[in-house]
Design an enzyme around this catalytic site. Structure first.
Site, PDB file in Angstrom:
ATOM      1  N   GLU A 182       0.818  -1.262  -0.205  1.00 22.87           N
ATOM      2  CA  GLU A 182       0.124  -0.031  -0.059  1.00 22.87           C
ATOM      3  C   GLU A 182       0.978   1.348  -0.079  1.00 22.87           C
ATOM      4  O   GLU A 182       1.736   1.331   1.010  1.00 22.87           O
ATOM      5  CB  GLU A 182      -1.074   0.020   1.175  1.00 22.87           C
ATOM      6  N   LYS A 199      -8.183  -0.070  11.083  1.00 24.43           N
ATOM      7  CA  LYS A 199      -7.485  -0.427   9.726  1.00 24.43           C
ATOM      8  C   LYS A 199      -6.238   0.436   9.491  1.00 24.43           C
ATOM      9  O   LYS A 199      -5.136  -0.189   9.129  1.00 24.43           O
ATOM     10  CB  LYS A 199      -8.220  -0.359   8.590  1.00 24.43           C
ATOM     11  N   ASP A 222       2.964 -14.156  12.397  1.00 23.78           N
ATOM     12  CA  ASP A 222       1.561 -14.546  12.016  1.00 23.78           C
ATOM     13  C   ASP A 222       0.529 -13.347  11.999  1.00 23.78           C
ATOM     14  O   ASP A 222       0.247 -13.136  12.909  1.00 23.78           O
ATOM     15  CB  ASP A 222       0.947 -15.817  12.837  1.00 23.78           C
ATOM     16  N   HIS A 245      -1.685  10.023  -0.248  1.00 23.66           N
ATOM     17  CA  HIS A 245      -1.924   8.622  -0.734  1.00 23.66           C
ATOM     18  C   HIS A 245      -1.733   8.504  -2.178  1.00 23.66           C
ATOM     19  O   HIS A 245      -1.386   7.475  -2.704  1.00 23.66           O
ATOM     20  CB  HIS A 245      -3.293   8.143  -0.154  1.00 23.66           C
TER      21      HIS A 245
END
Length: 422
Positions: free
Chosen positions: A81, A259, A275, A374
């Site tokens: 991202e 998030k 993990d 972004h």
């Protein structure tokens, strides 16, 4: 050593490697494993999973400017991202004059659950199991003498009665100090070993015997002060406080807020071979408060000097022994770059990155909006997809951002215009 590497983003890949190696006092050869042709081989991958047909590459970037508990570190982050690494680095810079990130961790306790069915007297079974705690703990520790030798092992049991539509389940929790492991294998082995005896004591039969990823006994905490002046001034701080409080109050906003935290957390967890699914499950379950409502994982306040103070507490079941952390060459290199010696140190760096990433997203939302920064970085991907060469990428990106049209058709149109010029 310093993680304050000015101009790092403007260097070539090879120059960044050399600069990072010099800053962290590690051999330049450490970065060989991060080259696509030198990292995880097909043969290694074939031993790690089933039906292997290849490996997936992800960009590994280095977040700069981090000071955690007084130590400068460079943080490897594996993410596709755009803006994640840059944003975390930028907000980490804003904490440096205030001491960086301060962290602490609880003992690395993980829990296994043993589900017991068909018990005639669940309350009585609970008391019988608690009375046999010493016996069950000894039986569990007999399965992993190495863990006990290193100071870990089963510590206690608890028993819960869980009503369901079918029956009331008697659920025994085995609490295990897993030291520097993530702990799933050790905990599951112990649960399997004690299950027959637990069923006998409870006078029922066991079904599930497995760890829980709700790792609420293995918590890592971080706090940091973000300089108000560097953030943009008092008005920006006030706007950030309201943006963050929105996530505390509203679960719809909290999901996206959290998030953003996990953008940073997962990138470091993945880079170190841990993990990601276990960490994400534990983090999101921890965001459910005592009232059963999903809320923001982080909190933001203003201190007496007007600076922004951020705090974050998360379960962080990561390890340095076993699993991909030891098998994957890229994970090994990234752990070496971090210079961590314990799983707790790694966990503390991870939550620091999560808080920095969260603060960056909240600041962007409270000022220019998330899209500007972004999309500027996303535009590079769009330009490459449209066929831009290395010499053309910057021009195409600049035009798309100026036109506020970061789309494939826009990139193709700009490229055609560039190439038609004499």
């Amino acid at each position: 050593m310093t993680s304050r590497l000015s101009g790092f983003r403007n260097l070539s890949v090879e120059q960044r490697r050399a600069r990072a190696a010099e800053a962290m006092k590690v051999p330049l050869a450490l970065f060989d494993a991060l080259s696509p042709d030198r990292g995880l081989s097909l043969g290694q991958a074939d031993h790690m999973a089933e039906n292997v047909v290849g490996v997936l590459g992800l960009p590994v970037g280095i977040a700069t400017n981090f000071v955690v508990n007084g130590r400068d570190i460079l943080v490897p982050m594996a993410t596709e991202e755009p803006s994640v690494v840059a944003a975390a680095s930028n907000l980490a810079r804003m904490t440096r004059d205030h001491g960086g990130f301060r962290t602490s961790s609880s003992v690395p306790l993980m829990q296994a659950q043993v589900q017991i069915l068909d018990v005639a007297d669940p309350a009585g079974a609970r008391v019988r199991l608690l009375s046999a705690a010493e016996e069950l703990i000894a039986l569990a520790n007999g399965q992993d003498p190495a863990l006990v030798r290193f100071g870990g092992g089963a510590r206690e049991i608890s028993v819960r009665l869980v009503p369901s539509r079918r029956q009331t389940y008697v659920v025994l929790h085995l609490v295990v100090d897993v030291r520097d492991a993530m702990g799933a294998n050790a905990v599951n082995t112990m649960a399997e070993a004690i299950a027959p005896r637990a069923a006998e004591i409870a006078r029922g039969r066991t079904l599930l015997r497995i760890l829980t990823n709700k790792a609420d006994l293995r918590l890592t905490r971080v706090s940091a002060t973000f300089d108000a002046g560097l953030l943009g001034g008092p008005d920006v701080v006030e706007n950030m406080l309201d943006a963050a409080e929105f996530a505390v109050a509203d679960p719809y906003r909290a999901a996206t807020h959290n998030k953003g935290i996990m953008n940073g957390v997962t990138a470091v967890v993945l880079a170190t071979g841990n993990d990601t699914r276990a960490v994400e499950a534990g983090a999101h379950s921890h965001a459910v408060g005592p009232d059963g409502r999903y809320t923001a994982m982080s909190r933001f306040e203003k201190n007496a000097d007007g600076d922004l103070v951020g705090t974050l507490e998360l379960p962080m079941p990561v390890g340095l022994v076993g699993g991909a952390t030891k098998v994957h060459p890229v994970a090994r290199a990234n752990v070496t770059l971090l210079g961590v010696e314990t799983a707790s140190e790694l966990a503390e760096i991870i939550v620091a990155v999560g808080l920095a990433q969260n603060a960056a997203a909240v600041r962007a939302l409270a000022t220019e909006g998330i899209q500007r920064g972004h999309m500027s970085l996303h535009a590079r991907n769009v330009a490459v997809t449209a066929g831009a060469t290395a010499a053309e990428i910057d021009t195409v990106v600049a035009r798309m951002v100026a036109d506020r049209s970061v789309r494939a058709d826009a990139a193709e149109r700009i490229l055609a215009d560039l190439r038609d010029r004499p």
